[in-house]
Design a protein around this motif. Sequence first.
Motif, PDB file in Angstrom:
ATOM      1  N   VAL A  93       0.839  -1.190   0.000  1.00  0.00           N
ATOM      2  CA  VAL A  93       0.000   0.000   0.000  1.00  0.00           C
ATOM      3  C   VAL A  93       0.878   1.245   0.000  1.00  0.00           C
ATOM      4  O   VAL A  93       0.648   2.186  -0.753  1.00  0.00           O
ATOM      5  CB  VAL A  93      -0.938   0.003   1.227  1.00  0.00           C
ATOM      6  N   LYS A  94       1.895   1.241   0.846  1.00  0.00           N
ATOM      7  CA  LYS A  94       2.811   2.370   0.976  1.00  0.00           C
ATOM      8  C   LYS A  94       4.207   1.906   0.599  1.00  0.00           C
ATOM      9  O   LYS A  94       4.795   1.072   1.275  1.00  0.00           O
ATOM     10  CB  LYS A  94       2.789   2.886   2.420  1.00  0.00           C
ATOM     11  N   SER A  95       4.738   2.427  -0.489  1.00  0.00           N
ATOM     12  CA  SER A  95       6.025   1.963  -0.995  1.00  0.00           C
ATOM     13  C   SER A  95       7.183   2.584  -0.225  1.00  0.00           C
ATOM     14  O   SER A  95       7.007   3.509   0.566  1.00  0.00           O
ATOM     15  CB  SER A  95       6.142   2.308  -2.487  1.00  0.00           C
ATOM     16  N   GLY A  96       8.387   2.071  -0.524  1.00  0.00           N
ATOM     17  CA  GLY A  96       9.580   2.602   0.113  1.00  0.00           C
ATOM     18  C   GLY A  96      10.470   1.544   0.735  1.00  0.00           C
ATOM     19  O   GLY A  96      11.544   1.851   1.255  1.00  0.00           O
ATOM     20  N   THR A  97      10.065   0.279   0.685  1.00  0.00           N
ATOM     21  CA  THR A  97      10.845  -0.813   1.248  1.00  0.00           C
ATOM     22  C   THR A  97      12.076  -1.088   0.388  1.00  0.00           C
ATOM     23  O   THR A  97      11.994  -1.119  -0.843  1.00  0.00           O
ATOM     24  CB  THR A  97       9.993  -2.088   1.350  1.00  0.00           C
ATOM     25  N   ILE A  98      13.216  -1.318   1.044  1.00  0.00           N
ATOM     26  CA  ILE A  98      14.473  -1.600   0.347  1.00  0.00           C
ATOM     27  C   ILE A  98      14.919  -3.024   0.668  1.00  0.00           C
ATOM     28  O   ILE A  98      15.082  -3.384   1.843  1.00  0.00           O
ATOM     29  CB  ILE A  98      15.571  -0.600   0.742  1.00  0.00           C
ATOM     30  N   PHE A  99      15.124  -3.838  -0.377  1.00  0.00           N
ATOM     31  CA  PHE A  99      15.609  -5.207  -0.259  1.00  0.00           C
ATOM     32  C   PHE A  99      17.084  -5.253  -0.660  1.00  0.00           C
ATOM     33  O   PHE A  99      17.478  -4.659  -1.661  1.00  0.00           O
ATOM     34  CB  PHE A  99      14.812  -6.142  -1.173  1.00  0.00           C
ATOM     35  N   ASP A 100      17.882  -5.989   0.102  1.00  0.00           N
ATOM     36  CA  ASP A 100      19.316  -6.020  -0.170  1.00  0.00           C
ATOM     37  C   ASP A 100      19.931  -7.290   0.418  1.00  0.00           C
ATOM     38  O   ASP A 100      19.304  -8.013   1.188  1.00  0.00           O
ATOM     39  CB  ASP A 100      19.978  -4.774   0.434  1.00  0.00           C
ATOM     40  N   ASN A 101      21.173  -7.544   0.018  1.00  0.00           N
ATOM     41  CA  ASN A 101      22.023  -8.597   0.613  1.00  0.00           C
ATOM     42  C   ASN A 101      21.384  -9.982   0.567  1.00  0.00           C
ATOM     43  O   ASN A 101      21.356 -10.713   1.567  1.00  0.00           O
ATOM     44  CB  ASN A 101      22.368  -8.229   2.059  1.00  0.00           C
ATOM     45  N   PHE A 102      20.856 -10.366  -0.609  1.00  0.00           N
ATOM     46  CA  PHE A 102      20.304 -11.707  -0.784  1.00  0.00           C
ATOM     47  C   PHE A 102      21.431 -12.738  -0.741  1.00  0.00           C
ATOM     48  O   PHE A 102      22.494 -12.549  -1.347  1.00  0.00           O
ATOM     49  CB  PHE A 102      19.574 -11.815  -2.117  1.00  0.00           C
ATOM     50  N   LEU A 103      21.175 -13.847  -0.061  1.00  0.00           N
ATOM     51  CA  LEU A 103      22.179 -14.900   0.063  1.00  0.00           C
ATOM     52  C   LEU A 103      21.502 -16.249   0.219  1.00  0.00           C
ATOM     53  O   LEU A 103      20.566 -16.397   1.012  1.00  0.00           O
ATOM     54  CB  LEU A 103      23.076 -14.646   1.280  1.00  0.00           C
ATOM     55  N   ILE A 104      21.980 -17.235  -0.545  1.00  0.00           N
ATOM     56  CA  ILE A 104      21.566 -18.624  -0.365  1.00  0.00           C
ATOM     57  C   ILE A 104      22.842 -19.458  -0.293  1.00  0.00           C
ATOM     58  O   ILE A 104      23.663 -19.428  -1.217  1.00  0.00           O
ATOM     59  CB  ILE A 104      20.659 -19.119  -1.502  1.00  0.00           C
ATOM     60  N   THR A 105      23.015 -20.176   0.791  1.00  0.00           N
ATOM     61  CA  THR A 105      24.230 -20.946   1.009  1.00  0.00           C
ATOM     62  C   THR A 105      23.917 -22.186   1.827  1.00  0.00           C
ATOM     63  O   THR A 105      22.792 -22.350   2.315  1.00  0.00           O
ATOM     64  CB  THR A 105      25.298 -20.084   1.726  1.00  0.00           C
ATOM     65  N   ASN A 106      24.920 -23.060   1.994  1.00  0.00           N
ATOM     66  CA  ASN A 106      24.770 -24.216   2.878  1.00  0.00           C
ATOM     67  C   ASN A 106      25.646 -24.081   4.127  1.00  0.00           C
ATOM     68  O   ASN A 106      25.749 -25.008   4.918  1.00  0.00           O
ATOM     69  CB  ASN A 106      25.106 -25.515   2.143  1.00  0.00           C
ATOM     70  N   ASP A 107      26.267 -22.916   4.275  1.00  0.00           N
ATOM     71  CA  ASP A 107      27.199 -22.690   5.374  1.00  0.00           C
ATOM     72  C   ASP A 107      26.586 -21.698   6.376  1.00  0.00           C
ATOM     73  O   ASP A 107      26.507 -20.489   6.097  1.00  0.00           O
ATOM     74  CB  ASP A 107      28.527 -22.159   4.829  1.00  0.00           C
ATOM     75  N   ILE A 108      26.156 -22.205   7.514  1.00  0.00           N
ATOM     76  CA  ILE A 108      25.474 -21.384   8.510  1.00  0.00           C
ATOM     77  C   ILE A 108      26.383 -20.297   9.050  1.00  0.00           C
ATOM     78  O   ILE A 108      25.987 -19.124   9.167  1.00  0.00           O
ATOM     79  CB  ILE A 108      24.942 -22.268   9.653  1.00  0.00           C
ATOM     80  N   GLU A 109      27.603 -20.652   9.403  1.00  0.00           N
ATOM     81  CA  GLU A 109      28.538 -19.684   9.970  1.00  0.00           C
ATOM     82  C   GLU A 109      28.955 -18.645   8.932  1.00  0.00           C
ATOM     83  O   GLU A 109      29.127 -17.468   9.259  1.00  0.00           O
ATOM     84  CB  GLU A 109      29.769 -20.400  10.530  1.00  0.00           C
TER      85      GLU A 109
END
Length: 404
Positions: A319-335
């Motif tokens: 409804v109200k824009s302005g959200t910023i998405f960043d730093n996407f990550l998919i890995t198998n290493d938790i640490e």
Amino acid sequence: MKIFLFAALLGASLVESKVFFEEKFADSDWESRWVQSEHKGKEFGSFKLTPGKFYGDAEKDKGLQTSQDARFYGLSTKFTPFSNKDTPLVVQFSIKHEQNIDCGGGYLKVFDCSLDQKDMHGESPYLMMFGPDICGPGTKKVHVIFNYNGKNHLIKKEVRCKDDVFSHLYTLIVKPDNTYEVLIDNEKVQSGELEEDWDILPPKKIKDPEAKKPDDWDDRPTIADPEDTKPEDWDQPEHIPDPDATKPEDWDDEMDGEWEPPMIDNPDYKGEWKPKQIDNPDYKGPWVHPEIGNPEYTPDPEIYKYDEICAIGLDLWQVKSGTIFDNFLITNDIEEAKKIGEETWGATKDAAKKMKEEQDEEERKKAEEEAKTAEADKEEDDDDEDLDDEDDDDLENERDHDEL
């Protein structure tokens, strides 16, 4: 036991650490990697690359920001397919609702390779959905949804999301022992077992359909005292004519009808009589329906597993824009995911908060100055009006003098 434990630890250590997908939006070429949905019937909003109004680092904090109010958003990207068989799966991203969002999604979806990116929409099948969702004061939660055998399953626990204007790091960890963790800002906020916290599999046990409560089973803790009787003077009307009321002197029976005194609450009214309760001598406690093994239940040691993970997408309504998405990550290493989170989101969050506080302080000072200026202008206008009134009085006095 020691040999088994050693073997398990050895097997875990042999899992090769891999980053399957990472997107920090470090360049302006992001549009070549992401595909905008063109699904018919949806009015899609556009994303723009920006660090937002406040940030810790103008370059590192650049992300995709929703830019139009009351719009759907559909954007996705694909990567080399992989399976999370026998290895952890970590899905992580940062999100900033700098518009102080009132209603809108902030989650991502994970897909297999069958996703038609140009036609991605709300009904497109996905493997998992994860991230915050806010709408009014009643909905402020983190979605964790898994698809199993073609059906989406929602987490049964409540996971509260952050609802301020600052950037936060969301992490979902799915382990090959069928357990999971949800982290916000690298701190665990929820965890458990997939089978317990989702209705993915049928229940292990069900109520025995052949069993029923015996007819003579008494589950009443108390009963009415059979020796208790209602007092003879108990039954009294709830309302009675007012004994102090008198017929008005101007009352005309022919015109006004027969006079009746108004009704008042009866001070002797005791309400409905009920016998007192005593302990039930035949009480056996609550009847518990016996359970049996569910014939439809089949254990699955690989609930966690997806054979093909191939894409992620932002499929949202805001409804109200302005959200910023960043730093996407998919890995198998938790640490490694925790480390990358601290190197990206963690490295700039404090500076971004400081910048926001400085901006708020400047806004506060500006508002104070504007209020002072407005008050001074008002006082000056009031003084001018007083002078005008004095001039008018002088003119009136001179006119009266001339007439004399």
